[in-house]
Design an enzyme around this catalytic site. Structure first.
Site, mmCIF file in Angstrom:
data_model
loop_
_atom_site.group_PDB
_atom_site.id
_atom_site.type_symbol
_atom_site.label_atom_id
_atom_site.label_comp_id
_atom_site.label_asym_id
_atom_site.label_seq_id
_atom_site.Cartn_x
_atom_site.Cartn_y
_atom_site.Cartn_z
ATOM 1 N N HIS A 50 1.864 -16.051 7.911
ATOM 2 C CA HIS A 50 2.246 -14.935 7.032
ATOM 3 C C HIS A 50 2.698 -13.707 7.825
ATOM 4 C CE1 HIS A 50 2.518 -14.752 2.809
ATOM 5 N NE2 HIS A 50 1.372 -14.178 2.493
ATOM 6 N N TYR B 83 -1.310 -4.685 3.412
ATOM 7 C CA TYR B 83 -1.535 -6.102 3.122
ATOM 8 C C TYR B 83 -0.307 -6.605 2.351
ATOM 9 C CZ TYR B 83 -6.177 -5.880 5.037
ATOM 10 O OH TYR B 83 -7.219 -5.703 5.908
ATOM 11 N N ASN C 85 0.523 -8.407 -0.219
ATOM 12 C CA ASN C 85 0.772 -8.354 -1.659
ATOM 13 C C ASN C 85 1.142 -6.972 -2.178
ATOM 14 O OD1 ASN C 85 0.049 -10.987 -1.392
ATOM 15 N ND2 ASN C 85 -1.780 -10.871 -2.673
ATOM 16 N N TYR D 249 -5.488 -11.527 11.224
ATOM 17 C CA TYR D 249 -4.255 -12.157 10.732
ATOM 18 C C TYR D 249 -3.182 -12.312 11.813
ATOM 19 C CZ TYR D 249 -6.354 -11.317 6.197
ATOM 20 O OH TYR D 249 -7.220 -11.315 5.132
ATOM 21 N N ASN E 163 4.565 -13.379 -2.591
ATOM 22 C CA ASN E 163 3.951 -12.202 -3.218
ATOM 23 C C ASN E 163 4.392 -10.876 -2.613
ATOM 24 O OD1 ASN E 163 2.579 -13.644 -5.174
ATOM 25 N ND2 ASN E 163 0.815 -14.000 -3.851
#
Length: 195
Positions: free
Chosen positions: A19, A64, A66, A14, A113
């Site tokens: 994000h 993560y 969320n 990532y 989120n």
């Protein structure tokens, strides 16, 4: 303790995605103030230091995106910090142009989120935030695919400027408070013209 948390997703896959801009701003701040963000605590990498004469904790939750709120809630509880006065969350925003920033004292999750989970865990929408624009997703594009995608070379340059502006907004917030930071940074910045 003033907690400055940048949101993102852990693991190498990532790195550099839209994000993960919260992590990137934390990295820029950490470099600027020589703070090592390498201690594991409450499911986050953290680093303590002094910025603008205030004790700060830089945090990169490793839950993560969320589940970011679980880590941040744990840090606030451990350091007995008040989310309304001692929390600043930095994260990506698809409703802002690439590299633009927006400073807010409170508000809804706006479909993000990570923020939704923080609000749920804290039981309040009142906490400082700096949104860093990653641009609107193209039509017919899946939002998850878009935010987990990478920037183009031109976008990366705009993002570097955005990270610097976000850092300046953090410093203004620490020195003068949220209102002055909002007044200074909630304006659209025109891209630099090529010479």
């Amino acid at each position: 303790m003033y907690i400055i948390a940048g949101l993102g997703n852990p693991t190498l896959q990532y790195e550099g995605t839209r994000h993960n801009v919260g992590f990137n701003v934390i990295d820029v701040l950490a470099d600027k103030y020589n703070i090592s963000v390498d201690t594991r605590k409450n499911r986050a990498y953290i680093g303590k230091g002094i910025i603008c004469g205030r004790k700060v904790l830089l945090a990169k939750p490793q839950t993560y995106m969320n589940l970011s709120g679980e880590s941040i809630r744990g840090l606030l509880d451990y350091y007995k910090s008040d989310p309304e006065d001692e929390l600043l969350v930095i994260y990506d925003d698809v409703s802002l142009d690439v590299g633009q920033i927006r400073v807010r004292k409170k508000g809804s999750a706006g479909g993000h989120n990570g923020i939704k989970n923080i609000i749920s865990n804290l039981g309040t929408e009142v906490f400082g935030r700096i949104k860093v624009g990653v641009g609107e997703k193209p039509k017919n594009y899946d939002l998850a695919d878009y935010v987990l995608g990478h920037f183009s070379k031109a976008e990366r340059e705009l993002m570097e400027e955005g990270y610097q502006r976000a850092v300046c907004a953090v410093l203004t917030t620490l020195e003068e408070g949220m209102e002055p930071a909002m007044n200074l940074y909630n304006r659209k910045v025109k891209p630099k013209k090529e010479a």
